[in-house]
Each structure stands twice: as C-alpha cells, then as structure tokens.
Design an enzyme around this catalytic site. Structure first.
Site, mmCIF file in Angstrom:
data_model
loop_
_atom_site.group_PDB
_atom_site.id
_atom_site.type_symbol
_atom_site.label_atom_id
_atom_site.label_comp_id
_atom_site.label_asym_id
_atom_site.label_seq_id
_atom_site.Cartn_x
_atom_site.Cartn_y
_atom_site.Cartn_z
ATOM 1 N N GLY A 80 0.824 -1.210 0.000
ATOM 2 C CA GLY A 80 0.000 0.000 0.000
ATOM 3 C C GLY A 80 0.850 1.249 0.000
ATOM 4 O O GLY A 80 1.920 1.283 0.608
ATOM 5 N N ARG A 144 1.185 -5.861 -4.752
ATOM 6 C CA ARG A 144 1.262 -6.673 -3.542
ATOM 7 C C ARG A 144 1.849 -8.071 -3.761
ATOM 8 O O ARG A 144 1.872 -8.890 -2.845
ATOM 9 C CB ARG A 144 -0.124 -6.809 -2.916
ATOM 10 N N ASP A 175 7.005 -7.611 5.624
ATOM 11 C CA ASP A 175 7.107 -8.774 4.748
ATOM 12 C C ASP A 175 7.980 -8.491 3.519
ATOM 13 O O ASP A 175 8.809 -9.318 3.137
ATOM 14 C CB ASP A 175 5.721 -9.232 4.281
ATOM 15 N N LYS A 201 8.747 1.227 4.995
ATOM 16 C CA LYS A 201 7.535 1.941 4.602
ATOM 17 C C LYS A 201 6.310 1.322 5.242
ATOM 18 O O LYS A 201 6.177 0.112 5.265
ATOM 19 C CB LYS A 201 7.372 1.862 3.086
ATOM 20 N N THR A 202 5.437 2.082 5.766
ATOM 21 C CA THR A 202 4.042 1.754 6.058
ATOM 22 C C THR A 202 3.412 2.810 6.936
ATOM 23 O O THR A 202 3.966 3.193 7.962
ATOM 24 C CB THR A 202 3.820 0.371 6.719
ATOM 25 N N ASP A 204 1.063 2.332 8.746
ATOM 26 C CA ASP A 204 0.620 1.695 9.986
ATOM 27 C C ASP A 204 1.578 1.933 11.161
ATOM 28 O O ASP A 204 1.203 1.758 12.310
ATOM 29 C CB ASP A 204 0.483 0.180 9.798
#
Lengths: 556, 556
Positions: A80, A144, A175, A201-202, A204
């Site tokens: 994402g 993805r 991951d 990266k994220t 979240d």
C-alpha cells in the site's frame, strides 16, 4: 486545464533537510556484529551470507564520495502507498547522480511484478523533478505480489543483468523487507554481484524497533486523519447531536489510532493491544463504550467521538473463533451450499453450522455486518475481515446494549450516530516535512550503503525528533530484526511487526488521560498539515515518537 | 494535555484582511430602491416595512464612527455549521467595541432556540480571543429550529428588551434569512426598535446571486474535500485497482461537486442540474457512468474516480415518484403494516403497494439501499432521502449494468470499488484565509449597517476575487432576493436558492473538459489548505468564483 496544482508547483522547489554526513562526503562506520531478534540459529542457517553483519552508521568524511563510473540501480515500491515514497526515489536519484553523472535509476512498474515480468522505466531527471515532494506511489506504481520464490529471483536476475543494475532498493513493509533479505541472500548464494537494500515503509507505523524509529508515511497519514477527526469533533460540539464512530486504517497494530487520539483527545479510543492485554471479549468492549455514552448522556451530552482501529476484530478471541468457523465451513465440501441460500436466509443458515457461542455472536451482529462476513471473500475463499464495516458493527452492538440499559434504567437519552472510515484519504497525501526529509534522507542513505558494497541492509535515519543536522544515517542488517514464526503451517523467517506497547510512554500518557477525555470535551483541532510557516506547525514529529524518544519533551 | 493545537494558537494571531472602508471610518451610501426577485406585489404586502429598501454600500469616511454610548447586539447561528462562523462573531465583537468600549455582544445558544428559550451568554473578549479564526459553531452552538412564528418573536422581544439589545444578527442560509426578514418586519410592525441583519452562510454555496458573490464556508469546505479527493486520486493511480465513488455533501445544489471537479479533474462528475436539464432518468445516469468505466477498461484502466452530489436523487424524476409513493403509503392508514413486516420481507412487501415503475425501481436497487428507504424516517414519517447511501446505490446499479454489458460483449474487466462520503470532514475546518477575511468583514459590515439604523438587510462583501483593499462592504435588502413559492401546500416567501447554472462559465469550463478528464488521467492534487506561504496557496478564491466573476483570470 491545470497541469499541476499551485501547491504541487511550490512543493517541487522544497529541498528536504538531510543529515550532515550526507551533505558533502561520508565515512561508513561499521559497528558491532549483530544477531537475530530471536531464533538466531535457524535464521543463520537460512541466511548464511547475510547473517551477523555489523551495524552501520555514516559520519562526515572529507572527500566527496564520487565514483569513477556510474552505477545503475533499480527500485521497487511494494504494498500500500505511503506518503514519502517518491522522496525515497528522489533521494536515490540525486544520490547516484552525485556519485557519477552517468548513473542510472530504473523503476520496476506496479510493484515486484515489474521485476519479475521485466516491466520498467528509466527514471529520468524530468520524471524525478515532476514528483519531488509529492504523495502517492504513482511515479512507478505499486503492487502486492510477494517476491520470495527462486524462479522470481531468477527472472529478476535476467533483467538486472540486462540493465547492468548493481543494486535493487525495495521500499516496503515488514514482509517486503523479509523478502528483500531473501533476495539478497539468494543473489549471494548464486554468486551474483547484485546488492539489495530495504526501506521501512508503512503508514501503519508497525515497522519500528530499537534501530528504526518510525516507518515512513505514519507521520503524514496520522496528520491527515487528525485534521479530519479534529474537524469532525468541532462539528460534534457545534451541533451536539451525534456520536461519530470513526474507523481508522491500520492492518493490525493500533499505532495510527493511538497517535490520532493523542493529537485530538476524543471521548472514546479503542486500542486493540490494550483490549488484548486486558483479555476483553467483544461484550466488554461494547459495555465500555456504552457506559461512557450513558455517563455523558446523564450529563446531557448526547454526542461524542470514538476512534476504532481497523484491526480490532482480530484481537477479539470470540470474533476470531467465529471467523475461523465460518472459514472452515466455507472450505468444507458442504461450503458451497451457502451460495445457494437466498440472501435473506444466509445468516440463519450459517448460524446452524456454527458452535453455540459463534452462532449467538453472528446473530447478535447488525444484519448488514453479518452478511458482509458471509459474502465478501478473498481469492482463497476466506472471510475478508478487513472489509467488515467495524464502525457500523460497534454502532449496532452499542445501540443494542444501550437499549438494554434503558430498560435497566441506567441509560436515558438519544444515541444518534454518524460513521466514518478514514483510510484512503491519507495514504497518498503530500508528505509532511518530516516524511519528506526522512524519506529523501533514506534514499540518499541507501545510495551510501550501496556505494559501500553492502547488501541485506535496511537504510535507517535516526534521531528524527532533532533537527536534520543531528540525524544519523545508517543501516541495520535485515536479519537482525528477524525471528521464526509459524504461518500457514510453516515455520518462516519474519521481521517483527511492532504493536502498540501498552507499557510504553505513548500509551501510558494516553491511559493517564483517557478518563478525563471520555467525560469532558477536551477536543483538540490539529488542522491541516503545514508546509510553510513556523516550525511548530511545519516540522513537528508525531506525539508518539516524541513521547517515546524525546526526553527533552515533557507533557503533563 | 494540550489546551489548544499549535495551529490554533498561531491562527488566533491572524488579522483578517478587511475592506478599506471598514478600517477607519465609513460613510453609508444609499443606492437605488429595490424590488423583489419576483412576485413584488405579494412580497410587498407581506413585508410593508422592509420592502423596497435601497441598496447600501460603504465608502471610506473621514471620521472614526464612534458612538456616544455602547450598543448591545445579539447573534444567532442557524443550521449546519460552516467554516467562518466564529469570524463573523469576532467581527461583530470588534466592530461594536470600536464604536464604543461599553458595547456588549450576546450569543443565543444552540441556534434560534436560544432566543426563544432565553438561553444566552455574553460573548466576552476572552471568549472571542479563544475563537479567532477557528472553525466550527461551538462558541455558542447552532440549531435547526425555524424562527418564524409570532409567539417565538414575542418571546424573543422579552429577552431582547431585558438585555437592552438593539439588533440581532442571524447567521444562516436562505430559509434562516427569510425568517430574519420576517422577524425584522414583525418588530417594525410592533413598533419595536430592534433591527435584524442576516449573514449568508452555507457550505453548499447556494445562497448567491447578483448581490452575494458567495455564501461563507463554501471556499473552505471545498478546499478540504478537494484535498481528500486529490489524495484518493493519487491512491487510485498508485494502486490502479479501484473505482472510488465519492459522495459530496450539499443538500440540493451541486456547487460543491462542481468546484471539487474543477479543482481535482476526476474521471466522472455528476452535476444534478445538468442531469435535470438533459431530462435524464436514473438509467441514463447509470449508462453514462458504465460507459466511461467500460471505455477505460478497454484501455486497461480498471480504476477511476467519480464524484456524486448528495442531492442528486431529488433531481431524478423516477426516484422522486418512488419516494412520493412510499411516503404516501407510509402516511396512509395501512402504512403501519410495514412496521410489522419482517426486515427481510420489507422490500418485497412495499413493492406490491407501488406503481409498476416504482416497484421495478425499488426492486432494482441494492438491497441495503432499498431497506434504507423503508427504514429511516424523519420526525414527520417521511423517507429521509439524505440518509440514502447514494454512492453505494450507484455502485450497485453500475455494477449490475456492467454485468449486462459483459454479456453484450461491451465490457470486459474488473469493477472493484471503494466508496466515500465527504461531509462532516469539511463543515468545521479552520476557515481558509478567504473565509476568515470574508466572514470577519461580514461581521464588521453588519455592525456598520446596525450603526446606521438599518434593518431587514443582509450584510454583503463584494469583489472578493480582488485584494481585500478593493472589496466592497454593503447591504442588500432581504426582500430584494425573495419570491413566492408553494411549500407544503402554502404560498410562502422564500429567498432564491441558487443552483448550478448550466449556462454559466464555471459549468461551461467543466463541460468543455469532462470528456478528456473521463478517459485520460488528468488528476490534480490540490493538497491541504495553507495559512502560511505564497499567495497562490493561501489566498486564492474558489475556481467557481474566479471563473464566474474574475474576468482577469483566463483558463484554457
């Protein structure tokens, strides 16, 4: 026709602030050799060439680190989008051009598939300049697909050779970075001289540990969500007639929700890790919410705001059991029967197939939510928990509980609601100065690691609560963050996903105030991200990171 | 604990820019006497004292317009919040204090109810200073009660006398301003020396005419929505896998949707007024959308963005008929039968009661939407069209149409969707500089009109696409904007609601580009509202107003 917005035009002129060492010349300083987070033996066995590497940091060096020849590198965006991705790429581009004018940057398109299927572009100065300090991953797209199989790596080698690429930078989450290490290891085992470097990266915020202060995008995304939550809270207080249940994106961890709560001070905040630590069932959560709503109603306040992390259902055991049982039935030979049942009979039909507890739970859910569980499936036929309208689920359950309480005489008043889901609104925003600086520095750092011949590392920039001058660029071996975990019946290496630490300073601060925030109206209104203006609105890091890392910041 | 956010602290120091005449002293210049928009005879009969008043504008005067004594004024916020409301109040406060230090401002709480029920506060300097340039209506709250009955006015007079209030300022939309004029007229008829002045508020942008360039809040709200639409578009282009259907707030008119389309250049934009002008049925709309989606799919683009105005259903005749028929049945003696039907039988049950066309339409709707129509009712028992998830309705209908097209061979590809509703996120944002300046100036202008003894006027500020210096403060008689309309069986005076003019320059510009935007990816990313930085990101008015009013702006 507007080619680009006025802001985009202006932002293209912003020069991200970078650590001192990256400004002129640097020295690569090697620290102590490292060990895996856990399960060192097994990790070492799987990663013989990339295990135990030393920590790296960069110091100012005397010479400009120019090369005699250009180097070609490739970059992949994975998963994402998160604000700042373009800045990593921009940093890579400027970094290799600084090393040698003839260096080239290739971007593999739409994620790992681009490497495997040989879809790529050369990222030219024109492309880079058009994307400086912009949000999104649209420069080369993202995907993805998991990059983990030898056949994929072999296909990758073909194109990497053809383009004379010396190193691949993979921008992704836990991951994707585990897989980056698998690829680095594979290349070394095959005697291929191609390095692999990862970037954290994220939005979240769950890729963080003693070496990584924050994954990029978290700062911007939480600022966008907090702007909107603040606006909704103002609306709430202006009209005094609605409870706003706001679901916030974030696959598993509740970092986003916690940061938004710290910034906005809403009445109710659910933190999944906190709920798990207390071993709460879904009824406990519903009671907790209903009680606050009833207490406020008793004071004449029929309004409020509640933040709900997207991943909460996975932390509730009874819900987990329900999902497992539904999945089990769906994958059984009789599973296809459900398809034949009329829509309106589905919930009742499925209830009969479940254990008593799960059956009760399914039937207690708002009808639309129960139907979502039975109708939306992923390609493997599993229930898509992330598709469930959790915010509506809780509105339904809380409303039901409040009606019981009305009969018991413990609630009187109105419970009028509005629901929101904030997610896509924040993943591709223009990166805040924090993320713009951080990401550009990560890109430049990755180049320094590559120039030094390193592989199997994640680029890092630390000390980010301080001015850029004092930030420290470096690298951490990917294997250092790994341990073994059982997934789909197999023991596999993973990079630890960081959950909210309920004993940490950020949560502790929240815990100390949540009761006051619940009953009083302590709403805060952060407003939009600022790119111009005083430092306190342009350059401040998240409250989470300030509470966790910055001992000079003190909050009451 | 954060008392206020860093931005709020900084914004409190911002000095709104005001028209020259308001800076030192002013002269009230009276223009020509006015007539009603239409039905002058009837309007004059209803408003004998406030009909035919002259237009007003303010010019620079030599003296400072100080009074010998203070004046007390009251203020009421009416209807949904809009960014800038606090600035109108701040302008009122600073204005009366400039006239005389002992002047007082009273705020009636939670809308018109506050006047009727005598709930009020004195708005002190401390309160004003805490709310300078903030969003929301939370300083005194707002409400939707209609202020239109003599009993209400009489109750008002009691408290207005008690507080020695000379004038009431009503901040609201078209209906609230109509009622403001009724109150002004009532006071004059009763020989009460209490003036009433209105201010044009609504994010919907539908209170505009030759005398009012824009209702306040429209600028800020569309900027917030456009920030988010831009972010969603970046996401769309980064992942290339979803169609985002975005519903935008706006009760009837599509001004908000049009402005956001001009700013963001999405693939599909529905403009209700355009659909009505073409006499389209719901199927035409669905076909229009499905065709664009199919054309893009043919080019490999399985993604896109679509903007849908909240009010669109009311412009679709067959839908209107369906709603009317449902309402009719619900209010009939048999209507209560529906309550007794099980949820899952409701749609089928209701279908039997309807005409053939309506029955077909109801059954063609996505199940959840059909149920919403039957279950959510307003206090009068009517279907709440505004509660319908229009964005999901169109996703459902378009998906169905695409499946037909797949069979016909005119569509192949995926149609994966995400839906959004942007509304509450923008109504209480920090006002943009445009709205901050405009609203503060409206407040100051209202004081000038009051000081001159005027009543039954709306405060106006014109020339807002030019620097504040060149803006013109003034007043327009409320009766000038009125005509008679049949509502609920009665002929009543109303202020004209401005819909999108499909022959106007803003729509014409959109129309000229919509085909290109549909098929290509011309997405624009406006980014967040800026309060600091260069003029082109801080002070630009909406594109709608620039296209409509600013002949110096030229767009291709």
């Amino acid at each position: 026709m507007f080619e680009v917005s006025p802001l985009q035009k202006l932002r293209s002129q912003y020069s991200p602030k970078i650590p001192k060492a990256l400004r002129c010349g640097w020295k690569v300083i090697k620290g102590a050799n490292t060990q895996a987070e856990r399960d060192g033996g097994q990790i070492k066995e799987m990663f013989p060439h990339t295990y135990g590497l030393p920590m790296i940091h960069l110091e100012e060096g005397e010479m400009v680190n120019a090369l005699k020849d250009g180097i070609n590198i490739g970059v992949i965006l994975s998963g994402g989008p998160a604000p700042g991705g373009h800045n990593v790429i921009t940093g890579l581009f400027d970094g290799i051009k600084q090393l040698h004018e003839s260096s080239k940057l290739f971007g593999f398109l739409m994620g790992p598939d681009g490497l495997v299927n040989h879809n790529y572009i050369e990222i030219t100065k024109e492309i880079v300049d058009k994307h400086r300090n912009t949000g999104g991953f649209d420069m080369i797209g993202s995907g993805r697909t998991k990059l983990e199989k030898p056949e994929q790596f072999d296909r990758g080698i073909e194109i990497l050779h053809k383009l004379n690429i010396r190193a691949v930078v993979i921008i992704g989450g836990d991951d994707s970075n585990t897989n980056a290490c698998m690829m680095a290891e594979y290349f070394l085992q095959k005697g291929e001289n191609i390095q692999v470097i990862g970037c954290p990266k994220t939005i979240d915020g769950d890729l963080k540990n003693e070496d990584i202060e924050c994954s990029f995008g978290f700062d911007t995304a939480t600022k966008v969500y907090s702007e909107l939550i603040g606006n909704i809270q103002r609306d709430c207080l202006s009209s005094k007639k609605n409870w706003h249940f706001i679901k916030l994106m974030g696959r598993t961890a509740s970092h986003i929700t916690l940061e938004c709560a710290l910034k906005c001070q809403p009445n109710i905040t659910l933190i999944s890790e906190n709920i798990q630590a207390k071993d709460w069932r879904i009824n406990d959560v519903v009671n907790y919410m209903a009680n606050i709503i009833a207490q406020r109603a008793a004071e004449g306040k029929m309004y409020g705001t509640a933040l709900i992390p997207e991943g909460i259902l996975e932390f509730l055991p009874s819900f987990r059991v329900l999902i497992d049982e539904i999945n089990e039935y769906l994958s059984s030979p009789q599973g296809s029967h459900l398809e034949m049942v009329m829509k309106r009979e589905k919930v009742r039909f499925m209830s009969i197939q479940l254990s008593e507890d799960s059956s009760k739970l399914l039937q207690s859910l708002p009808y639309e939510v129960a139907l979502q569980l039975l109708e939306d499936r992923d390609p493997h036929g599993n229930v898509m928990v992330s598709k469930v309208d959790t915010e509506k689920l809780f509105v339904g359950l809380v409303a039901k509980r409040l009606e019981e309480m009305r009969i018991e005489g413990t609630f009187s008043g109105k419970f009028s609601t509005q629901t929101h889901f904030l997610g896509y609104e924040g993943r591709c925003a223009f990166p805040s100065n924090y993320d713009a600086d951080y990401c550009y520095s990560l890109g430049r750092t990755a180049v320094a690691l590559i120039a030094d011949g390193l592989t199997g590392y994640m680029a890092t920039v630390r000390n980010t609560t301080h001015p850029a001058d004092e930030c420290i660029a470096g690298g951490v071996p990917l294997t250092k963050m790994m341990y073994m975990e059982r997934r789909g019946g197999q023991l596999v290496p993973v990079i630890k996903k960081s959950l909210v630490n309920v004993d940490g300073k950020a949560f502790e601060y929240f815990e100390r105030h949540r009761e006051k925030w619940a009953l009083e109206d302590c709403y805060n209104y952060p407003g939009p991200i600022a790119f111009y203006g005083p430092r306190q609105i342009c350059d401040e890091p998240t409250l989470t990171i300030r509470l966790e890392l910055d001992s000079t910041t003190s909050f009451e």
